[in-house]
Motif scaffolding. Structure first.
Motif, PDB file in Angstrom:
ATOM      1  N   PHE A  98      13.534  51.209  43.212  1.00 38.10           N
ATOM      2  CA  PHE A  98      14.897  50.270  42.949  1.00 38.10           C
ATOM      3  C   PHE A  98      14.565  49.162  42.096  1.00 38.10           C
ATOM      4  N   THR A 111      20.319  46.541  49.652  1.00 32.46           N
ATOM      5  CA  THR A 111      20.242  47.309  50.910  1.00 32.46           C
ATOM      6  C   THR A 111      21.694  48.238  51.190  1.00 32.46           C
ATOM      7  N   ARG A 143      11.914  43.203  52.414  1.00 31.31           N
ATOM      8  CA  ARG A 143      13.108  42.944  53.353  1.00 31.31           C
ATOM      9  C   ARG A 143      14.109  44.101  53.215  1.00 31.31           C
ATOM     10  N   LYS A 147      15.071  46.024  56.639  1.00 29.49           N
ATOM     11  CA  LYS A 147      16.348  45.909  56.947  1.00 29.49           C
ATOM     12  C   LYS A 147      17.050  47.268  57.219  1.00 29.49           C
TER      13      LYS A 147
HETATM   14  C1  LIG Z   1      14.044  43.687  45.184  1.00 31.91           C
HETATM   15  C2  LIG Z   1      15.581  43.756  44.931  1.00 31.91           C
HETATM   16  C3  LIG Z   1      15.989  44.883  44.270  1.00 31.91           C
HETATM   17  C4  LIG Z   1      16.266  43.202  46.306  1.00 31.91           C
HETATM   18  O1  LIG Z   1      17.619  43.028  45.853  1.00 31.91           O
HETATM   19  P1  LIG Z   1      18.879  42.467  46.671  1.00 31.91           P
HETATM   20  O2  LIG Z   1      19.882  43.031  46.511  1.00 31.91           O
HETATM   21  O3  LIG Z   1      18.793  40.939  46.319  1.00 31.91           O
HETATM   22  O4  LIG Z   1      18.304  42.636  48.146  1.00 31.91           O
HETATM   23  P2  LIG Z   1      18.951  42.770  49.610  1.00 31.91           P
HETATM   24  O5  LIG Z   1      20.155  43.710  49.703  1.00 31.91           O
HETATM   25  O6  LIG Z   1      18.138  42.574  50.483  1.00 31.91           O
HETATM   26  O7  LIG Z   1      19.823  41.317  49.691  1.00 31.91           O
HETATM   27  C5  LIG Z   1      18.925  40.026  49.460  1.00 31.91           C
HETATM   28  C6  LIG Z   1      19.854  38.956  50.386  1.00 31.91           C
HETATM   29  O8  LIG Z   1      21.209  38.840  49.923  1.00 31.91           O
HETATM   30  C7  LIG Z   1      21.782  38.141  51.092  1.00 31.91           C
HETATM   31  N1  LIG Z   1      23.010  38.440  51.328  1.00 31.91           N
HETATM   32  C8  LIG Z   1      24.331  37.690  50.628  1.00 31.91           C
HETATM   33  N2  LIG Z   1      25.375  38.203  50.905  1.00 31.91           N
HETATM   34  C9  LIG Z   1      25.398  39.449  51.656  1.00 31.91           C
HETATM   35  C10 LIG Z   1      25.916  40.431  51.986  1.00 31.91           C
HETATM   36  N3  LIG Z   1      27.170  40.440  51.996  1.00 31.91           N
HETATM   37  N4  LIG Z   1      25.106  41.390  52.892  1.00 31.91           N
HETATM   38  C11 LIG Z   1      24.072  41.373  53.003  1.00 31.91           C
HETATM   39  N5  LIG Z   1      23.148  40.610  52.392  1.00 31.91           N
HETATM   40  C12 LIG Z   1      23.711  39.393  51.659  1.00 31.91           C
HETATM   41  C13 LIG Z   1      20.794  38.161  52.208  1.00 31.91           C
HETATM   42  O9  LIG Z   1      20.659  37.010  52.821  1.00 31.91           O
HETATM   43  C14 LIG Z   1      19.622  39.084  51.975  1.00 31.91           C
HETATM   44  O10 LIG Z   1      18.671  38.583  52.178  1.00 31.91           O
HETATM   45  P3  LIG Z   1      17.925  38.838  53.658  1.00 31.91           P
HETATM   46  O11 LIG Z   1      16.566  39.624  53.383  1.00 31.91           O
HETATM   47  O12 LIG Z   1      17.776  37.429  54.275  1.00 31.91           O
HETATM   48  O13 LIG Z   1      18.951  39.659  54.607  1.00 31.91           O
HETATM   49  C15 LIG Z   1      15.737  42.607  43.712  1.00 31.91           C
HETATM   50  O14 LIG Z   1      14.929  41.482  43.972  1.00 31.91           O
HETATM   51  C16 LIG Z   1      14.944  43.126  42.472  1.00 31.91           C
HETATM   52  O15 LIG Z   1      15.517  43.700  41.717  1.00 31.91           O
HETATM   53  N6  LIG Z   1      13.681  42.727  42.135  1.00 31.91           N
HETATM   54  C17 LIG Z   1      12.846  43.137  40.896  1.00 31.91           C
HETATM   55  C18 LIG Z   1      12.552  44.744  41.279  1.00 31.91           C
HETATM   56  C19 LIG Z   1      11.705  44.998  42.246  1.00 31.91           C
HETATM   57  O16 LIG Z   1      10.857  44.280  42.704  1.00 31.91           O
HETATM   58  N7  LIG Z   1      12.012  46.125  42.701  1.00 31.91           N
HETATM   59  C20 LIG Z   1      11.171  46.914  44.136  1.00 31.91           C
HETATM   60  C21 LIG Z   1       9.870  47.320  43.575  1.00 31.91           C
HETATM   61  S1  LIG Z   1       9.045  47.875  45.006  1.00 31.91           S
END
Ligand SMILES: CC(C)(COP(=O)(O)OP(=O)(O)OC[C@H]1O[C@@H](n2cnc3c(N)ncnc32)[C@H](O)[C@@H]1OP(=O)(O)O)[C@@H](O)C(=O)NCCC(=O)NCCS
Length: 181
Positions: A98, A111, A143, A147
């Protein structure tokens, strides 16, 4: 091409990636911050026609057969792709990948996006267990696993777009663990 289902969550819409998504896909995926933690199978620098090539030749011919690639869209702007979640079988060994446009990180979107995909994988696609992977340094991806109930398995050597990254964490999630008692 076999159609894959569309999912709606609180804030997102997920539907099968189409060739018409290529421009939006290219714009946000060709970003080293998005790509650096992905497998070294992803080319970098990312070619100008990379997204179009990937969607046309890799995704669409296999969509709904041995890979399932959902584009992620915000409900408030359902025409512009902002990320993707993909499943594949057999695993590499991992079964899922993803990514999200950088400007949308940190809102909990991934998530939220993986939940209907996992429901579908275990309920409709017949997965009994899934394996996930992330670069050891990729705490954001870790994370999402934590989660959503995945169990840490081990760390092993792996190759990423960023050649300085050398190891991957592996995780597992069974159907029983996901669906609960
Ligand atoms: C990895 C990746 C997909 C994460 O996406 P993301 O949407 O930011 O991830 P999350 O759903 O965990 O949300 C992150 C944070 O949003 C915050 N957040 C803000 N509003 C929120 C809400 N309404 N609900 C839930 N979380 C919320 C939370 O603090 C959460 O962090 P936490 O870990 O402390 O719970 C993104 O960083 C990405 O695209 N990275 C590059 C590509 C990559 O690495 N892919 C995976 C390869 S294995």
């Amino acid at each position: 091409m076999t159609a894959i289902p569309t999912f709606t969550t609180e804030r997102l819409l997920l539907r099968g990636v189409l060739l018409s998504d290529a421009a939006a896909y290219q714009k946000i995926f060709a970003d080293f911050e998005v790509i650096k933690y992905l497998s070294s199978a992803v080319p970098w620098p990312y070619p100008e026609n990379g997204a179009e090539f990937f969607i046309k030749n890799i995704v669409l011919p296999n969509q709904g057969k041995d890979r399932w690639n959902w584009g992620i869209f915000l409900k408030e702007n359902p025409s512009e792709l902002v990320g993707a979640v993909e499943l594949f079988r057999p695993g590499k060994p991992e079964n899922r990948g993803f990514w999200l446009a950088k400007k949308h990180w940190g809102k909990g979107y991934m998530t939220e996006a993986v939940r209907p995909v996992m429901d579908y994988a275990f309920t409709n696609l017949g997965f009994e267990k899934m394996v996930f992977a992330n670069a050891v340094e990729n705490t954001k991806s870790r994370r999402v696993k934590e989660k959503t109930g995945a169990r840490f398995l081990e760390v092993k050597p792996a190759n990423f777009v960023n050649p300085e990254i050398t190891h991957s964490e592996y995780w597992e999630l069974t159907k029983e663990e996901w669906q609960g008692p």
